[in-house]
Scaffold this motif. Structure first.
Motif, PDB file in Angstrom:
ATOM      1  N   ILE A  17       0.836  -1.206   0.000  1.00  0.00           N
ATOM      2  CA  ILE A  17       0.000   0.000   0.000  1.00  0.00           C
ATOM      3  C   ILE A  17       0.869   1.254   0.000  1.00  0.00           C
ATOM      4  CG2 ILE A  17      -1.635   1.338   1.412  1.00  0.00           C
ATOM      5  CD1 ILE A  17      -2.944  -1.391   2.098  1.00  0.00           C
ATOM      6  N   SER A  18       1.913   1.232   0.820  1.00  0.00           N
ATOM      7  CA  SER A  18       2.728   2.447   0.863  1.00  0.00           C
ATOM      8  C   SER A  18       3.536   2.627  -0.433  1.00  0.00           C
ATOM      9  CB  SER A  18       3.571   2.480   2.137  1.00  0.00           C
ATOM     10  OG  SER A  18       4.904   2.351   1.858  1.00  0.00           O
ATOM     11  N   ASP A  19       3.968   1.522  -1.059  1.00  0.00           N
ATOM     12  CA  ASP A  19       4.648   1.627  -2.365  1.00  0.00           C
ATOM     13  C   ASP A  19       3.697   2.179  -3.418  1.00  0.00           C
ATOM     14  OD1 ASP A  19       6.886   0.574  -1.282  1.00  0.00           O
ATOM     15  OD2 ASP A  19       6.754  -1.386  -2.278  1.00  0.00           O
ATOM     16  N   PHE A  20       2.454   1.689  -3.362  1.00  0.00           N
ATOM     17  CA  PHE A  20       1.478   2.133  -4.368  1.00  0.00           C
ATOM     18  C   PHE A  20       1.176   3.623  -4.192  1.00  0.00           C
ATOM     19  CE2 PHE A  20      -3.024   1.856  -6.198  1.00  0.00           C
ATOM     20  CZ  PHE A  20      -2.564   1.944  -7.509  1.00  0.00           C
ATOM     21  N   GLU A  21       1.082   4.030  -2.929  1.00  0.00           N
ATOM     22  CA  GLU A  21       0.826   5.454  -2.651  1.00  0.00           C
ATOM     23  C   GLU A  21       1.957   6.315  -3.241  1.00  0.00           C
ATOM     24  OE1 GLU A  21       0.632   6.456   1.487  1.00  0.00           O
ATOM     25  OE2 GLU A  21      -0.558   8.253   1.052  1.00  0.00           O
ATOM     26  N   GLU A  22       3.168   5.870  -2.992  1.00  0.00           N
ATOM     27  CA  GLU A  22       4.320   6.617  -3.509  1.00  0.00           C
ATOM     28  C   GLU A  22       4.291   6.662  -5.038  1.00  0.00           C
ATOM     29  OE1 GLU A  22       8.007   5.197  -1.872  1.00  0.00           O
ATOM     30  OE2 GLU A  22       9.140   6.273  -3.411  1.00  0.00           O
ATOM     31  N   TYR A  23       3.954   5.517  -5.623  1.00  0.00           N
ATOM     32  CA  TYR A  23       3.879   5.427  -7.089  1.00  0.00           C
ATOM     33  C   TYR A  23       2.845   6.425  -7.637  1.00  0.00           C
ATOM     34  CZ  TYR A  23       2.670   3.561 -11.689  1.00  0.00           C
ATOM     35  OH  TYR A  23       2.408   3.428 -13.035  1.00  0.00           O
ATOM     36  N   LEU A  24       1.689   6.487  -6.969  1.00  0.00           N
ATOM     37  CA  LEU A  24       0.621   7.383  -7.444  1.00  0.00           C
ATOM     38  C   LEU A  24       1.050   8.842  -7.366  1.00  0.00           C
ATOM     39  CD1 LEU A  24      -2.461   5.662  -5.746  1.00  0.00           C
ATOM     40  CD2 LEU A  24      -1.921   5.689  -8.194  1.00  0.00           C
ATOM     41  N   ILE A  25       1.684   9.187  -6.265  1.00  0.00           N
ATOM     42  CA  ILE A  25       2.092  10.587  -6.105  1.00  0.00           C
ATOM     43  C   ILE A  25       3.176  10.938  -7.125  1.00  0.00           C
ATOM     44  CG2 ILE A  25       3.217  12.222  -4.518  1.00  0.00           C
ATOM     45  CD1 ILE A  25       1.500  10.813  -2.300  1.00  0.00           C
ATOM     46  N   LEU A  26       4.131  10.038  -7.286  1.00  0.00           N
ATOM     47  CA  LEU A  26       5.186  10.296  -8.278  1.00  0.00           C
ATOM     48  C   LEU A  26       4.637  10.342  -9.702  1.00  0.00           C
ATOM     49  CD1 LEU A  26       8.139   8.075  -6.980  1.00  0.00           C
ATOM     50  CD2 LEU A  26       7.943  10.571  -6.913  1.00  0.00           C
ATOM     51  N   SER A  27       3.503   9.650  -9.918  1.00  0.00           N
ATOM     52  CA  SER A  27       2.911   9.639 -11.267  1.00  0.00           C
ATOM     53  C   SER A  27       2.071  10.873 -11.541  1.00  0.00           C
ATOM     54  CB  SER A  27       2.031   8.406 -11.467  1.00  0.00           C
ATOM     55  OG  SER A  27       2.761   7.241 -11.252  1.00  0.00           O
ATOM     56  N   GLY A  28       2.011  11.797 -10.574  1.00  0.00           N
ATOM     57  CA  GLY A  28       1.349  13.079 -10.816  1.00  0.00           C
ATOM     58  C   GLY A  28      -0.119  13.145 -10.429  1.00  0.00           C
ATOM     59  N   PHE A  29      -0.656  12.096  -9.791  1.00  0.00           N
ATOM     60  CA  PHE A  29      -2.088  12.109  -9.452  1.00  0.00           C
ATOM     61  C   PHE A  29      -2.438  13.174  -8.398  1.00  0.00           C
ATOM     62  CE2 PHE A  29      -1.807   7.801 -11.234  1.00  0.00           C
ATOM     63  CZ  PHE A  29      -2.944   7.762 -12.009  1.00  0.00           C
ATOM     64  N   GLY A  30      -1.426  13.641  -7.682  1.00  0.00           N
ATOM     65  CA  GLY A  30      -1.685  14.628  -6.626  1.00  0.00           C
ATOM     66  C   GLY A  30      -2.091  13.923  -5.339  1.00  0.00           C
TER      67      GLY A  30
END
Ligand code: GDP
Length: 272
Positions: A17-30
């Protein structure tokens, strides 16, 4: 032993979950939209996330409108890929047998007209431009009259790249639009956005959408962005559809926007 397995499962899940969160933020989702996605992920896993994003973007694509005599107004900040985009779309029309005219409404930067002229020469497309320092709206007006009188069928109007916080330049964009409307409908008002700008695109859309009455977006540099996710919350907020994706610097590097493929490209790198 069983308890140990249970704890290691919890730990792995937390890490995922924490990796996915980081991935989403780095991908620009805000941050706030990433949290929404994460909630869906916790409840319904990867498939839920795909469905959620697909549902968010299902109405985000739009085919470019065309009239017998079509005028397209292009706006965007400097360097967003506007001129390249005009070349790409102009070339598409030319291939379909349309008579295409480019108008350079950028009378501030000599380089801008020059760049459009180079594309025009390369693609064998006529370019109408005014004198340096001339009033852009009047150059555009003259250009449309020129195009109409010579039976051009697709007119693509370039405007000066501007910063969204320069109020007078934004007002001038509105003036250009109104001047065109004295002669013809604006078939599409196209905002060109550089996808590498990520969350900064919010303020660009906010300002340009009213100044130019934007009807569609072209998202450029999709080949070199790490933040493509930003377009999802942007679409949800502004509901301006996406016409094309720019996928490179060449004249053929343009694709229509397909929400399913786009969502897949957003999510697959994490799960594959
Ligand atoms: P303008 O100032 O908005 O007119 O932007 P330009 O059309 O001059 O583009 C700025 C730079 O971005 C140029 O170097 C282009 O070759 C490049 N560019 C434009 N579109 C794309 C694209 O889709 N992908 C990539 N990688 N580069 C692009």
């Amino acid at each position: 032993m069983r308890l140990f397995k249970f704890f290691s499962f919890i730990k792995e899940r937390k890490e995922l979950i924490s990796d996915f969160e980081e991935y989403l933020i780095l991908s620009g989702f805000g941050i706030s939209f990433s949290e929404e996605i994460l909630k869906v992920f916790k409840k319904r896993g990867e498939r839920g996330v795909r469905e959620f994003l697909m549902d968010s973007m299902k109405d985000a694509s739009k085919e470019l409108s065309e009239d017998n005599f079509s005028v397209y107004l292009f706006s965007g900040v400097n360097g967003s890929g506007k001129t390249t985009c005009i070349a790409k779309i102009g070339n598409m029309f030319k291939r379909k047998g349309e008579k295409v005219l480019f108008i350079s409404g950028d009378t501030f930067r000599a380089g801008a007209t020059e760049q459009l002229t180079i594309w025009g020469e390369r693609l064998n497309i006529d370019v109408f431009s005014g004198k340096k320092g001339a009033d852009p709206a009047s150059v555009v007006y003259d250009g449309i009259v020129y195009g109409r009188n010579r039976n051009f069928t697709r007119i693509l109007v370039d405007t000066a790249g501007r910063l969204q916080n320069k109020k007078n330049l934004m007002m001038e964009l509105g003036k250009i639009r109104r001047v065109i409307e004295k002669l013809s409908k604006v078939t599409e008002s196209i905002l060109v956005l550089d996808s590498t700008d990520g969350e900064n695109l919010f303020s660009q859309v906010e300002k340009f959408k009213d100044a130019a009455s934007v009807t569609g977006i072209v998202l450029t540099k999709i080949d070199s962005t790490i933040k493509p996710g930003a377009i999802v919350p942007i679409f949800l907020k502004f509901k301006i559809p996406i016409l094309f994706l720019g996928t490179g610097e060449g004249v053929d590097d343009i694709e229509t926007f397909n929400p399913r493929d786009f969502v897949d490209s957003l999510i697959s790198p994490f799960f594959s």
